[in-house]
Design an enzyme around this catalytic site. Sequence first.
Site, PDB file in Angstrom:
ATOM      1  N   PHE A 518       0.831  -1.193   0.000  1.00 60.45           N
ATOM      2  CA  PHE A 518       0.000   0.000   0.000  1.00 60.45           C
ATOM      3  C   PHE A 518       0.864   1.241   0.000  1.00 60.45           C
ATOM      4  O   PHE A 518       1.789   1.357   0.807  1.00 60.45           O
ATOM      5  CB  PHE A 518      -0.879   0.057   1.259  1.00 60.45           C
ATOM      6  CG  PHE A 518      -1.892  -1.036   1.385  1.00 60.45           C
ATOM      7  CD1 PHE A 518      -3.172  -0.875   0.890  1.00 60.45           C
ATOM      8  CD2 PHE A 518      -1.566  -2.218   2.029  1.00 60.45           C
ATOM      9  CE1 PHE A 518      -4.116  -1.879   1.032  1.00 60.45           C
ATOM     10  CE2 PHE A 518      -2.497  -3.225   2.185  1.00 60.45           C
ATOM     11  CZ  PHE A 518      -3.778  -3.062   1.672  1.00 60.45           C
ATOM     12  N   ASP A 519       0.558   2.173  -0.880  1.00 62.33           N
ATOM     13  CA  ASP A 519       1.091   3.512  -0.689  1.00 62.33           C
ATOM     14  C   ASP A 519       0.394   4.100   0.532  1.00 62.33           C
ATOM     15  O   ASP A 519      -0.792   3.866   0.747  1.00 62.33           O
ATOM     16  CB  ASP A 519       0.807   4.370  -1.915  1.00 62.33           C
ATOM     17  CG  ASP A 519       1.204   5.811  -1.701  1.00 62.33           C
ATOM     18  OD1 ASP A 519       2.366   6.058  -1.368  1.00 62.33           O
ATOM     19  OD2 ASP A 519       0.333   6.690  -1.857  1.00 62.33           O
TER      20      ASP A 519
END
Length: 827
Positions: A518-519
């Site tokens: 995940f960013d």
Amino acid sequence: MPARTQLDLPILLPDVPSAKDTCVERLASSLQRTEGIEHAHVVPAENGEPDPFCIHYDPETLSLPRIRRLAKSRGSEIADRYGHLVWDIKEGSRPRRARTIAKRLRRADGVVEAAVSAAGRVRVEYDRSETDGEKIRDALLGMNVRPRGDVLDVSDLSTAAQEEESGHEKPGHHEEGEGKAGGHDHEGGFGEKTELIFSILAGLCVAVGVGLSFTGVSAWIPWGFYVGGYVFGGYYTVQDVFDAVRVGDFEVDVLMLVAAAGAAALGTWLEGAFLLFLFSLGHALEHYAMGRARRAIESLAELAPDRALVRRNGEEQEVPAGELAVGDTVVVKPNASIPADGFVTGGESAVNQAPVTGESVPVDKTPVDNPEAVGNPADLGPAHRVYAGTINGSGVLEMRVTKRADESTLSRVVQMVTEAEAEKSPTERFTSRFERIFVPSVLGLVVLLLFAWVPLDETFADSFYRAMAVLVAASPCALALATPSAVLSGIGRAGQGGVLVKGGGPLERLGRLGAVAFDKTGTLTEGAPRVTDVRPCDGTAEGDLLRTAVDVEQRSDHPLAEAVVEYGTEKLKGQVLDDAHDLESITGRGVKASVGGLPVHVGKKELFDEVEGPPLPDELRQTTERLESEGRTTMIVRRGGDYLGVIGLADQPREGAADVIGRLRQIGIRRMVMISGDHQRVVDAGAAELGLDEARGDLLPDDKVDAVRALREEEDVAMIGDGVNDAPAMANATVGIAMGAAGSDVALETADVALMADDLSRLPFALGLSRQTRRIIRQNLWIALGTVAVLVPATIAGLSIGPAVVLHEGSTLFVVGNALRLLRYDA
């Protein structure tokens, strides 16, 4: 140092349907062979603007005017030579027919490439010097050709009122049904039900013939009904086989027809007619089932209204939605569908965005403060933007159109989902290769079985009958449909749920993921810092600390300053000083200003180790370090020689993000990683709060790519981000997933999977659907291969054609029905 220039692609190649067209590659290759030009490529544009064509060149070798003339000249040469056609063909709306039609077109003189989707969409690229549109249409042997715009206008799709041909050649408008020259039409005189009616007639002929055979009438009468069963049951099969054989294909239809002909040669007309009846019934039901899956996709296009109420010259008038222009003001009545993408300029209402984004709760919409000052509509918040196909609530809205109907988010989604049908998944490619080997092998086995009477003590008729039974048993009908039916249903269901999956490949890869990266900012968090802690020093009131900080920071445009001002203004109920002046930014550390004649410093603790004045008290330093260990960004405030306290800020996790992480674990994701450019301590704290397995901070864009590559070496990993800044990392993941793709052309283009809403909760739905799709594909393959594995030895051992037909067609119907369950999937 090379220079760069950007030219409008539609000017260079005015008739090319999209930036992905091979003519764009030809133009880039042609220019790159020119001395002085280093690189040429397309830059994806946002907000519906044309994609610019970027050229990197040496200004010492070529001048800018020369570059422009050269690009236009090369573009004109390519446009003059290569043409494109986009058609809808009814006969192509079946997987086997689609493959046959594509092969036939590729063999036509002058055709560079041809692709046919299971939805009957035909795309042809051809060389004008060798052929033209009419000759290509002739190669289709009079099939029903309906021109279709390449960039789909959803209003056209829903009404079929405007049909035009896209691309470099426009040979004229054709009403549905034109272009037939004695060809066959699977819809026939009874529409879509023609094939099913023929199959039922074949069954009636078989039933009546069997009934009459017990009445003592002449044997010729039942035989006549069996022949009728051959005619009605084999009508479409013969045509399919004829088309396939002409292009060198030997598919399952060939095996079935040979088996039926063999039964007739043996005089067992009843079994042959029964075979064709069940085979045609299976085809008809398969056609119906696949049509249902396609209609689930096409229903997306029907969300947009046909007409819109537009205000022009002070008057309201109703016009076709396709005629709306950018800048038009549209009035949307209560409970009406919104006709185009745009932003709200008047009225308030709640809009149901579920048809496009999958959001379950209507989104409140309010007008922008100054419509004329809106620069980039993509920068507006969700409370102002609206999308074509969404449904207005109880209030009247006025909106300004920002994209034409054929450029709307809904139109792009429909276009991409339709294109995704044509992309084969790895399993589909495997089954196609298997069929190409398996069918000739079966024919070879049948030839051997024809001579079984030589070593065995049986008649040639018995050997021939056994060979025909093996033909029926070995036909891999169910195998051919096992994967396409599941992929089509899965893509359709995803589209209905606000998730765009670009083909069977991403759908299957999504289902085998073991890890998700995940960013952090904007994906797991809200993407905007908020004040979380206000810790005044002993003897200092919280209000005094906040007033001083807000007074200084309201003169700064830093995001952290905006967060402090917003929080402080609300907390102090507007009682804010306005006395600060002489603001001075201390890069990377904080700011300095003068308030009431005293110097005020606001910034990191490192700032106070560098500026003159009393050192940071130990107690305040410990408080600051404790907040930083919890992932806070800190701002210490000192007025004159007195420390007032510290303010902690953090980018807050999205609401429900922790719940999404838990649901992903339940689905089967074993490893979840947060990657970010933020400080490692901030990332660690955020990951711990959300329950992630790992956190990797202090990453530059290149570092994110390396992190994703390292994860991919260990297992299949998805990278989820905003589709723009995270594009390099997404491209290196097994699957790239873009969030909040509604309205973002770049996000739609860059990712393998796009979550239309800025809503992380759609991620478990997408992964769960893909895993269910993979399970159904595996079930279908086991049923298909298992049926063949059981029936082939059984028929060799003596099982008659009748039971073999029933079991064979039963497996075919099972795999299609099993795939249709995906249309009802709900996470």
